[in-house]
Scaffold this motif. Structure first.
Motif: not given
Length: 316
Positions: A42-43, A167-169, A229-231
């Motif tokens: 994702a990241v 959510w990340i996906i 931010m996602m990381l």
């Protein structure tokens, strides 16, 4: 045969990788592992999407890894050091990441320096900024501050939730679809491709080339910051140089994407396919207990093959 491999080689490779690793271990082709692969890419996918936009305009933003480090450091520090809420932390992070994109764009456009060379220089500058800001330390809850006290800020639960499945996906897929639609079906996207294809012809056609290149670098920095931010949402901390390792994977994913279904140009769906390919390779090799330091050999070989196919196609 080469034409067929150029058009469908990436997809065929993905199928072959799945088949080989499925036969090698029963744990590979399971629902939980597939979800884990999508979560793991994702990241890098989000960061690579930003690179894809700069490539579409004929640029090459090598500072995306450093920008992700800045995004990661700022958003976590806003929670832990300054006690800010989710909205303020995200807004401040986006502002500074866009500032990074603005600096890149002004240097590249105004001084007419080759994009790759200029962003190579700013990559080190921004990485140094991130390390200076964090004082070379990992930023996390309850960390010891320079005065010996403990950080009192708390990372919001909602922020941590964004780094979890699904959510990340979902965020990754939404970004891929939005950028695909933007590049493929909007006037702005077509202008970016025109600029990337022939900048002089685009200028003669009346396109505001400098403005669109500025937009490309701002979007590249924005998505790199979102990736950072996602990381942070995934690991709930800001590690030193956390974004730097994602540069190579992002570049590989973006260039692999050139050849997906014969696109012949940077595109969001192709970049996503490239990230999936890299994620499958990494996951499968880990399951087969391949040493972590051998991973770069595989990724570098895949990138070299993708570049060979891309530039062979352009030379025909």
């Amino acid at each position: 045969m080469l034409h067929f491999l150029y058009n469908y080689g990436t997809l065929i490779t993905i199928v072959l990788i799945v088949a080989v690793f499925s036969l090698s271990t029963d744990r590979f082709l399971t629902g939980d592992n597939m979800i884990n692969i999508f979560r793991s890419i994702a990241v890098v996918t989000i960061i690579a999407i930003g690179l894809t936009i700069s490539l579409a305009a004929g640029g090459f933003d090598l500072s995306i890894g450093s920008t992700a480090s800045i995004g990661n450091a700022i958003v976590i520090s806003m929670f832990v050091w300054h006690g800010q809420g989710l909205g303020v932390a995200v807004a401040v992070t986006i502002f500074f990441c866009l500032l990074v994109g603005l600096v890149n764009a002004l240097l590249v456009i105004n001084f007419r320096i080759q994009d790759m060379l200029m962003t190579l220089a700013t990559m080190f500058v921004f990485q140094g900024v991130a390390m200076t800001y964090t004082r070379g330390a990992t930023v996390s809850q309850n960390m010891i501050m320079s005065d010996g006290s403990y950080a009192e800020g708390v990372i919001p639960t909602l922020f941590g939730t964004l780094g979890k499945v699904p959510w990340i996906i979902v965020i990754m897929l939404v970004i891929v679809v939005l950028v695909h639609v933007g590049l493929t079906y909007t006037k702005q996207g077509r202008y970016l491709y025109m600029i990337g294809g022939n900048r002089e012809a685009a200028e003669l056609s009346g396109i505001a080339v400098s403005r669109y290149r500025l937009m490309a670098y701002l979007l590249s920095a924005l998505f790199a910051g979102i990736g950072g931010m996602m990381l942070g949402a995934r690991i709930l901390s800001a590690e030193v140089s956390s974004g730097a390792p994602y540069l190579m994977d992002a570049v590989a994913a973006a260039f692999i994407g050139y050849s997906v279904l014969g696109a012949g140009k940077p595109n969001a769906l192709g970049t996503f396919a490239g990230a999936v390919l890299i994620g499958l390779l990494q996951n499968g090799l880990v399951m087969l207990s391949v040493s972590y330091y051998a991973m770069d050999i595989v990724k570098g070989s895949v990138l070299a093959l993708a570049l060979a196919l891309t530039y062979y196609r352009r030379s025909r």
